[in-house]
Motif scaffolding. Sequence first.
Motif, mmCIF file in Angstrom:
data_model
loop_
_atom_site.group_PDB
_atom_site.id
_atom_site.type_symbol
_atom_site.label_atom_id
_atom_site.label_comp_id
_atom_site.label_asym_id
_atom_site.label_seq_id
_atom_site.Cartn_x
_atom_site.Cartn_y
_atom_site.Cartn_z
ATOM 1 N N GLY A 169 4.682 24.028 12.267
ATOM 2 C CA GLY A 169 3.678 23.667 11.273
ATOM 3 C C GLY A 169 4.176 23.708 9.849
ATOM 4 O O GLY A 169 5.333 24.009 9.584
ATOM 5 N N ARG B 159 -6.024 28.190 8.944
ATOM 6 C CA ARG B 159 -5.637 26.910 9.527
ATOM 7 C C ARG B 159 -6.283 25.807 8.703
ATOM 8 O O ARG B 159 -7.471 25.880 8.398
ATOM 9 N N ASP C 217 0.229 23.677 17.270
ATOM 10 C CA ASP C 217 0.017 24.719 18.281
ATOM 11 C C ASP C 217 0.882 24.535 19.517
ATOM 12 O O ASP C 217 1.269 25.511 20.153
ATOM 13 N N TRP D 291 -1.984 27.085 6.627
ATOM 14 C CA TRP D 291 -1.125 26.646 7.724
ATOM 15 C C TRP D 291 -1.705 25.397 8.365
ATOM 16 O O TRP D 291 -2.833 25.394 8.835
ATOM 17 N N PRO E 45 -1.061 23.772 11.495
ATOM 18 C CA PRO E 45 -0.325 24.157 12.687
ATOM 19 C C PRO E 45 0.063 23.004 13.613
ATOM 20 O O PRO E 45 -0.560 21.962 13.627
#
Length: 121
Positions: free
Chosen positions: A97, A69, A117, A113, A115
Motif C-alpha cells: 500500500g 485506511r 490487503d 494508508w 492498502p
Amino acid sequence: MGGFFFKANDSKRLVEWYGKHLGLKTDQYGSTFWWKDKEGNDCSTQWSPFAADTTYFSPSEKQFMQNFRVENLEALLEKLKQEGVTIVGDFETYDYGKFGWILDPEGNKIELWEPIDSAFQ
C-alpha cells in the motif's frame, strides 16, 4: 481503522503476552485482524507495539499513533494540504500500500494508508 500503534518497553514480550493470554494470532509486528468491507473484500487492521524509543511517531511526542485506511491517498493529501492540514514528509509506496502522514490540531501524528490487503494473504 487501519491500525493502532503504541510504544512499549518490551514490544517482543508484549506481543508474546497478548498471543498467550488473549489468543491473538501474533507475529513480529503484532496482530492482524481480518474483516470484510461492504463489497465482501478481505480487509485488515493492524495492532502493533513499537519499541519505546521509536522515532516513527515523530514529530508527535505521544505514546501512540492511529492509522486510517483511505482511498486515493494522493488526492486526499492534496485536499488536506489545501485545507491547511500539516503534512509530515512525503508519501511512500510499498507492495502492501501507500502511506502518508498528517498532524491533527493537537500534534498527534496520523498515518493514512491506501492498502493492498491481498499482499498480506
